[in-house]
Design a protein around this motif. Structure first.
Motif, PDB file in Angstrom:
ATOM      1  N   THR A 169       0.839  -1.199   0.000  1.00  0.00           N
ATOM      2  CA  THR A 169       0.000   0.000   0.000  1.00  0.00           C
ATOM      3  C   THR A 169       0.874   1.248   0.000  1.00  0.00           C
ATOM      4  OG1 THR A 169      -1.799  -1.100   1.187  1.00  0.00           O
ATOM      5  CG2 THR A 169      -1.744   1.300   1.288  1.00  0.00           C
ATOM      6  N   MET A 170       0.612   2.131  -0.954  1.00  0.00           N
ATOM      7  CA  MET A 170       1.391   3.369  -1.046  1.00  0.00           C
ATOM      8  C   MET A 170       0.971   4.346   0.043  1.00  0.00           C
ATOM      9  SD  MET A 170       3.838   4.789  -2.734  1.00  0.00           S
ATOM     10  CE  MET A 170       3.910   3.864  -4.280  1.00  0.00           C
ATOM     11  N   LYS A 171       1.971   4.922   0.729  1.00  0.00           N
ATOM     12  CA  LYS A 171       1.711   5.903   1.779  1.00  0.00           C
ATOM     13  C   LYS A 171       2.520   7.166   1.520  1.00  0.00           C
ATOM     14  CE  LYS A 171       1.519   4.477   6.073  1.00  0.00           C
ATOM     15  NZ  LYS A 171       1.889   3.839   7.356  1.00  0.00           N
ATOM     16  N   ALA A 172       1.984   8.282   1.976  1.00  0.00           N
ATOM     17  CA  ALA A 172       2.695   9.561   1.869  1.00  0.00           C
ATOM     18  C   ALA A 172       3.396   9.838   3.194  1.00  0.00           C
ATOM     19  CB  ALA A 172       1.715  10.684   1.544  1.00  0.00           C
ATOM     20  N   TRP A 173       4.629  10.341   3.103  1.00  0.00           N
ATOM     21  CA  TRP A 173       5.453  10.587   4.287  1.00  0.00           C
ATOM     22  C   TRP A 173       5.989  12.013   4.264  1.00  0.00           C
ATOM     23  CZ3 TRP A 173       5.337   7.192   8.105  1.00  0.00           C
ATOM     24  CH2 TRP A 173       5.006   5.860   7.805  1.00  0.00           C
ATOM     25  N   VAL A 174       6.269  12.544   5.457  1.00  0.00           N
ATOM     26  CA  VAL A 174       6.820  13.893   5.526  1.00  0.00           C
ATOM     27  C   VAL A 174       7.831  13.986   6.657  1.00  0.00           C
ATOM     28  CG1 VAL A 174       5.046  14.854   7.080  1.00  0.00           C
ATOM     29  CG2 VAL A 174       6.202  16.349   5.445  1.00  0.00           C
ATOM     30  N   HIS A 175       8.845  14.808   6.429  1.00  0.00           N
ATOM     31  CA  HIS A 175       9.869  15.056   7.445  1.00  0.00           C
ATOM     32  C   HIS A 175       9.542  16.372   8.154  1.00  0.00           C
ATOM     33  CE1 HIS A 175      13.858  15.836   9.209  1.00  0.00           C
ATOM     34  NE2 HIS A 175      14.039  14.541   9.103  1.00  0.00           N
ATOM     35  N   PRO A 176       9.776  16.458   9.461  1.00  0.00           N
ATOM     36  CA  PRO A 176       9.501  17.709  10.188  1.00  0.00           C
ATOM     37  C   PRO A 176      10.163  18.937   9.571  1.00  0.00           C
ATOM     38  CG  PRO A 176       9.895  15.949  11.755  1.00  0.00           C
ATOM     39  CD  PRO A 176      10.193  15.378  10.390  1.00  0.00           C
ATOM     40  N   SER A 177      11.360  18.777   9.027  1.00  0.00           N
ATOM     41  CA  SER A 177      12.039  19.931   8.418  1.00  0.00           C
ATOM     42  C   SER A 177      11.294  20.442   7.188  1.00  0.00           C
ATOM     43  CB  SER A 177      13.484  19.573   8.058  1.00  0.00           C
ATOM     44  OG  SER A 177      13.523  18.565   7.060  1.00  0.00           O
ATOM     45  N   ASP A 205       7.703  12.428   0.475  1.00  0.00           N
ATOM     46  CA  ASP A 205       7.897  11.299  -0.440  1.00  0.00           C
ATOM     47  C   ASP A 205       6.719  10.344  -0.344  1.00  0.00           C
ATOM     48  OD1 ASP A 205       9.214   9.821  -2.367  1.00  0.00           O
ATOM     49  OD2 ASP A 205      10.797   9.081  -1.046  1.00  0.00           O
ATOM     50  N   TRP A 206       6.633   9.462  -1.356  1.00  0.00           N
ATOM     51  CA  TRP A 206       5.630   8.409  -1.395  1.00  0.00           C
ATOM     52  C   TRP A 206       6.369   7.076  -1.368  1.00  0.00           C
ATOM     53  CZ3 TRP A 206       0.494  10.073  -1.731  1.00  0.00           C
ATOM     54  CH2 TRP A 206       0.314  11.419  -2.084  1.00  0.00           C
ATOM     55  N   ALA A 207       5.931   6.163  -0.500  1.00  0.00           N
ATOM     56  CA  ALA A 207       6.625   4.867  -0.404  1.00  0.00           C
ATOM     57  C   ALA A 207       5.705   3.805   0.180  1.00  0.00           C
ATOM     58  CB  ALA A 207       7.875   4.997   0.468  1.00  0.00           C
ATOM     59  N   THR A 208       5.907   2.567  -0.251  1.00  0.00           N
ATOM     60  CA  THR A 208       5.193   1.434   0.321  1.00  0.00           C
ATOM     61  C   THR A 208       5.982   0.879   1.505  1.00  0.00           C
ATOM     62  OG1 THR A 208       6.334  -0.151  -1.088  1.00  0.00           O
ATOM     63  CG2 THR A 208       4.298   0.823  -1.964  1.00  0.00           C
ATOM     64  N   GLY A 209       5.366  -0.059   2.229  1.00  0.00           N
ATOM     65  CA  GLY A 209       6.083  -0.730   3.297  1.00  0.00           C
ATOM     66  C   GLY A 209       7.286  -1.487   2.768  1.00  0.00           C
ATOM     67  N   THR A 210       7.129  -2.078   1.607  1.00  0.00           N
ATOM     68  CA  THR A 210       8.249  -2.786   0.974  1.00  0.00           C
ATOM     69  C   THR A 210       9.376  -1.814   0.646  1.00  0.00           C
ATOM     70  OG1 THR A 210       6.779  -4.475   0.047  1.00  0.00           O
ATOM     71  CG2 THR A 210       8.928  -4.191  -1.008  1.00  0.00           C
ATOM     72  N   ILE A 279      12.511   8.973   1.353  1.00  0.00           N
ATOM     73  CA  ILE A 279      12.492   7.819   2.260  1.00  0.00           C
ATOM     74  C   ILE A 279      13.904   7.269   2.466  1.00  0.00           C
ATOM     75  CG2 ILE A 279      12.091   6.056   0.474  1.00  0.00           C
ATOM     76  CD1 ILE A 279      10.173   6.114   3.785  1.00  0.00           C
ATOM     77  N   SER A 280      14.740   7.334   1.441  1.00  0.00           N
ATOM     78  CA  SER A 280      16.120   6.857   1.564  1.00  0.00           C
ATOM     79  C   SER A 280      16.932   7.751   2.496  1.00  0.00           C
ATOM     80  CB  SER A 280      16.786   6.799   0.182  1.00  0.00           C
ATOM     81  OG  SER A 280      16.729   8.066  -0.453  1.00  0.00           O
ATOM     82  N   ASP A 281      16.627   9.054   2.483  1.00  0.00           N
ATOM     83  CA  ASP A 281      17.312   9.986   3.392  1.00  0.00           C
ATOM     84  C   ASP A 281      16.934   9.694   4.837  1.00  0.00           C
ATOM     85  OD1 ASP A 281      18.399  11.452   1.201  1.00  0.00           O
ATOM     86  OD2 ASP A 281      16.506  12.529   1.000  1.00  0.00           O
ATOM     87  N   PHE A 282      15.638   9.477   5.066  1.00  0.00           N
ATOM     88  CA  PHE A 282      15.231   9.221   6.443  1.00  0.00           C
ATOM     89  C   PHE A 282      15.739   7.869   6.937  1.00  0.00           C
ATOM     90  CE2 PHE A 282      12.448   7.721   9.839  1.00  0.00           C
ATOM     91  CZ  PHE A 282      12.673   8.733  10.754  1.00  0.00           C
ATOM     92  N   ALA A 283      15.891   6.904   6.048  1.00  0.00           N
ATOM     93  CA  ALA A 283      16.428   5.604   6.458  1.00  0.00           C
ATOM     94  C   ALA A 283      17.823   5.773   7.062  1.00  0.00           C
ATOM     95  CB  ALA A 283      16.463   4.651   5.268  1.00  0.00           C
ATOM     96  N   LYS A 284      18.590   6.732   6.552  1.00  0.00           N
ATOM     97  CA  LYS A 284      19.913   7.002   7.113  1.00  0.00           C
ATOM     98  C   LYS A 284      19.788   7.588   8.521  1.00  0.00           C
ATOM     99  CE  LYS A 284      21.904   7.858   2.538  1.00  0.00           C
ATOM    100  NZ  LYS A 284      22.417   8.889   1.609  1.00  0.00           N
ATOM    101  N   GLU A 285      18.826   8.522   8.708  1.00  0.00           N
ATOM    102  CA  GLU A 285      18.594   9.076  10.047  1.00  0.00           C
ATOM    103  C   GLU A 285      18.140   7.976  11.003  1.00  0.00           C
ATOM    104  OE1 GLU A 285      16.037  12.468  10.427  1.00  0.00           O
ATOM    105  OE2 GLU A 285      16.650  13.304   8.493  1.00  0.00           O
ATOM    106  N   PHE A 286      17.267   7.111  10.522  1.00  0.00           N
ATOM    107  CA  PHE A 286      16.760   6.005  11.330  1.00  0.00           C
ATOM    108  C   PHE A 286      17.901   5.098  11.765  1.00  0.00           C
ATOM    109  CE2 PHE A 286      14.981   1.791  11.959  1.00  0.00           C
ATOM    110  CZ  PHE A 286      13.739   1.993  12.521  1.00  0.00           C
ATOM    111  N   ALA A 287      18.791   4.830  10.842  1.00  0.00           N
ATOM    112  CA  ALA A 287      19.925   3.945  11.146  1.00  0.00           C
ATOM    113  C   ALA A 287      20.834   4.545  12.214  1.00  0.00           C
ATOM    114  CB  ALA A 287      20.710   3.658   9.868  1.00  0.00           C
ATOM    115  N   GLN A 288      21.013   5.855  12.176  1.00  0.00           N
ATOM    116  CA  GLN A 288      21.850   6.512  13.183  1.00  0.00           C
ATOM    117  C   GLN A 288      21.281   6.310  14.581  1.00  0.00           C
ATOM    118  OE1 GLN A 288      22.088  10.567  11.882  1.00  0.00           O
ATOM    119  NE2 GLN A 288      23.723  10.193  10.413  1.00  0.00           N
TER     120      GLN A 288
END
Length: 292
Positions: A169-177, A205-210, A279-288
């Motif tokens: 399922t496609m979802k819309a995401w947003v960063h606080p900045s 960005d738009w991204a699925t769970g996958t 989503i790829s940018d936030f994945a880096k923040e998540f990993a940190q």
């Protein structure tokens, strides 16, 4: 100009408050914690310590402001103060203080009774829109990336992510900045009397769970996506301490998200604010945070 903001130095405000101060505005930041005042004043803003459900405090603090920025906190989803209660308090404080320009941080879903907990935001929008002689603009962000940080505990314990939404399922995401950029732009629009739309959506960005799982994999985090029922989701929220009515609202929200065309229809047909953080940018923040 004199600008008064709710939200203390939270994930959104901390990104745009320094910009307003650099522009020469007199900025007052409301915080519920006296210990937060020093950090606010260090930026060059004035701290006003009080609660956002205190009508007298808000009325005094808003008085003399050229523009007020409103947002809610978790208190609006508690059994203590409902969103309807807070909407009455905010709108009355605006009346009492004679403020004529307001920006309200709302949410996607405020437009649809099917959106569960998100539809609570319509009460705030309606109350503010009913104010005579006041220009009100609403900003509707989509799902916060930062909500994904709650997945860290089950990931570390079991290597799994539990969601009540299909991984496709496609979802819309947003960063606080990116929300901060939209708020800053809209503040400038109102202060300069620029003709702009009543509602502005914000999407990074738009991204699925996958897609999220794949983004984590590029940061060496292996995750298995587990789809649970809405009933299980509600049960988990209640076990975590949420009131049943609030847990039910989150369950209905997840059910509605299974039909992204309904939830996002207005966004795709609007001139929404397209943020920079993918989503790829936030994945880096998540990993940190994950590897701390």
């Amino acid at each position: 100009m004199k600008i008064t903001l709710l939200g203390s130095l939270g994930n959104i405000n901390r990104h745009f408050i320094p910009r307003l101060i650099a522009d020469g505005h007199e900025v007052t930041v409301i915080t519920s914690r006296s210990e937060g005042a020093a950090a606010i004043e260090k930026l060059g803003a004035k701290a006003a310590v009080g609660l956002n459900n205190d009508l007298d405090f808000l009325s005094r603090t808003f008085t003399g402001s050229d523009l007020v920025y409103l947002m809610i906190t978790g208190i609006a989803f508690s059994s203590v103060t409902s969103m309807s209660d807070l909407a009455k308090i905010y709108s009355q404080a605006i009346k009492n203080s004679d403020v004529i320009k307001v920006i309200n941080l709302s949410s996607v879903g405020a437009q649809s009774p099917e959106a569960g907990i998100l539809y609570e935001y319509h009460a705030m929008e309606n109350a503010l829109d009913a104010l005579a002689g006041v220009t009100v603009k609403h900003i509707r962000p989509v799902g916060f990336y930062t909500n994904l940080l709650t997945e860290i505990a089950p990931l570390k314990a079991q290597g799994k992510i539990f969601e009540a939404i299909s991984p496709e399922t496609m979802k819309a995401w947003v960063h606080p900045s990116d929300i901060a950029d939209a708020v800053y732009n809209r503040i400038n629009d109102l202060l300069t009397d620029k003709a702009v739309s009543k509602i502005k959506y914000v999407v990074s960005d738009w991204a699925t769970g996958t897609g999220w799982i794949n983004a984590l994999a590029t940061n060496k985090i292996t995750a298995q996506y587990i789809t649970i029922s809405v009933e299980n989701l509600i049960e988990n929220f209640v076990k975590a301490g949420l009131p049943k009515v609030v847990a039910d609202g989150f369950g209905q929200m997840n059910q509605f998200q299974q039909s992204p065309d309904k939830l996002y229809q207005e966004i795709k047909s609007s001139n929404y604010h397209h943020g920079k953080v993918k989503i790829s940018d936030f994945a880096k923040e998540f990993a940190q945070v994950y590897y701390q």
